[in-house]
Write an enzyme that holds these catalytic residues in place. Sequence first.
Site, PDB file in Angstrom:
ATOM      1  N   ASN A 197      -6.751  34.916  78.421  1.00 29.95           N
ATOM      2  CA  ASN A 197      -8.190  35.167  78.579  1.00 29.95           C
ATOM      3  C   ASN A 197      -8.468  36.665  78.679  1.00 29.95           C
ATOM      4  O   ASN A 197      -9.280  37.219  77.937  1.00 29.95           O
ATOM      5  CB  ASN A 197      -8.725  34.472  79.828  1.00 29.95           C
ATOM      6  CG  ASN A 197      -8.540  32.968  79.780  1.00 29.95           C
ATOM      7  OD1 ASN A 197      -8.118  32.418  78.772  1.00 29.95           O
ATOM      8  ND2 ASN A 197      -8.848  32.310  80.876  1.00 29.95           N
ATOM      9  N   HIS A 240     -17.055  29.181  81.276  1.00 30.18           N
ATOM     10  CA  HIS A 240     -16.872  28.119  82.264  1.00 30.18           C
ATOM     11  C   HIS A 240     -16.893  26.741  81.602  1.00 30.18           C
ATOM     12  O   HIS A 240     -16.141  25.843  81.985  1.00 30.18           O
ATOM     13  CB  HIS A 240     -17.970  28.190  83.329  1.00 30.18           C
ATOM     14  CG  HIS A 240     -17.883  29.400  84.190  1.00 30.18           C
ATOM     15  ND1 HIS A 240     -18.985  30.031  84.700  1.00 30.18           N
ATOM     16  CD2 HIS A 240     -16.817  30.103  84.632  1.00 30.18           C
ATOM     17  CE1 HIS A 240     -18.609  31.072  85.416  1.00 30.18           C
ATOM     18  NE2 HIS A 240     -17.306  31.136  85.390  1.00 30.18           N
ATOM     19  N   CYS A 276      -0.206  31.401  80.606  1.00 32.96           N
ATOM     20  CA  CYS A 276      -0.962  30.645  81.603  1.00 32.96           C
ATOM     21  C   CYS A 276      -2.467  30.759  81.390  1.00 32.96           C
ATOM     22  O   CYS A 276      -3.247  30.303  82.205  1.00 32.96           O
ATOM     23  CB  CYS A 276      -0.602  31.086  83.027  1.00 32.96           C
ATOM     24  SG  CYS A 276      -1.058  32.778  83.423  1.00 32.96           S
TER      25      CYS A 276
END
Length: 540
Positions: free
Chosen positions: A428, A185, A476
């Site tokens: 990711n 995060h 992305c």
Amino acid sequence: MPENLAGIGVCAGVAAGPLLRIAAAPALPPPLPVTDAAAEVDRAYAALAGVVADLERRADRAAEATAAEVLRAEAMMAGDEELREAVRERIEGGADAPHAIDAAFGTFREMFAEAGGYLAERVADLDDLRDRAVAVLLGLPMPGVPQPGHPYVLAARDLAPADTADLDPSQVLALVTEIGGPTSHTAILARALGLPAVVACPGVLGVAEHTLVQVDGTTGRVVIGAGSTFRKVADAEVAELTGPGRTSDGHAVKLLANVGSAKNVPAADEAHAEGVGLFRTELLFLDRASEPSRKEQIAAYGEVFRAMAGRRVVIRTLDAGADKPLPFLNQQGEPNPALGVRGLRVARQRPRVLTTQLEAIAAAARDSDADVWVMAPMVSTLTEATEFAAAVHEAGLPRAGVMIEVPAAALRAGDLLGVVDFLSIGTNDLSQYTFAADRMCGELADLLDPWQPALLRLIAICGAAGRDTGKPVGVCGEAAADPQLAPVLAGLGVSSLSMSPRALPGVRASLARYSYDECRRLAELALAAPDAASARKVVL
């Protein structure tokens, strides 16, 4: 001589300033006798409700869609009925409200830690929620980011979602955390805000507050006691360069923005985004006991489509499961949610959810001038891609694509492009599944570095398939926001990059410094490197 600390740089840039840490959690006072259990239960429930309300307010005003999504998930945890019941039982057993809340969260913490996987990752969230509820009960300020009234470098073990939502980039010069990885995060937030950041930096919490530190978000170096306070600002090339993304010799690399709702579009416009490369639809589904109606979905999608009239909008169908569990899907009990029913796989159990969503997207697209493309997350096989493309076309939508998030899909990129119109690489998850390394595990952060040659090899396979078929291949994931990596991705055959709007100027300027042949040469050097650090070094 200044002392150096080393971590992983996750957002490029250099900044220096006095170091400050996240405020300490409130200490529990001595236990107090409880004379009215019912009143004490009400007091505890009111504190939990206050935490939920605060998190939801922060989510509503969060500028970044990802931060809002995580905050709402944390609010759901604070409002959980099982948690409330555990608090009530402890109060009825004689504990006062602060100690009952501490004990209840402690029990859940142990359960989550023992369960491992996704639940173990949520332990830090539980600790943050406990601290906030106890602060409410004691009448203390909620834990959070310092507000000293002057610029500073923020250090923490890690940053909780609620800490980051209101972070002011005009005050926080850089971020350094003791744990975390390139997809944590903290890393995602830093890129969204354009802040130099270093994660997985052991020893940073041992630095005395107000000590001057210099943070290099490219190399991962933190220098203690160096230089005078400054903040490196974007050079004129970055600030003034606008227009479509392209290399110095005119090779186009479309620069797109990631959004979660229409409120993110102004930032995309300000950064001169050429469109939207990732419209996350799951934000509409979070914290819902039932899925949003077709009418609600049409309204939400249409708002973004109209704001992006004349430009491409790549909308992702519901990406639920794993780190985004949705109550109405009843997905509890999966032994390993990251390897379970998530993304497109939800349609195996609840096909109507996907059908309704595609119908809503099609209806919203008909009432706008946007160029709407639709893609599915978590596709692994040619059969899944074929069936999804058929469903998209049956709904009346012309462009169907899939996300490349697992190695199986990357290895068959050419076959997938035989049945879909485009690919979008989610770096990711592709990193996570390629290296069998949970992307929230700080100890494995080096494996999740987007410069890892094995990850770049999978991207190269997809890029080559795109060139062979003449179809677009985008990125992305968080790797798209790395200005230094952008020329490498272009050289691997990536035709578009989608990122937080704040990252667009830096990426645009970086691409413009290289010819396409130079990008291909850099890509070859990175692919031939033995490890991520070497790949980064040989390119930079």
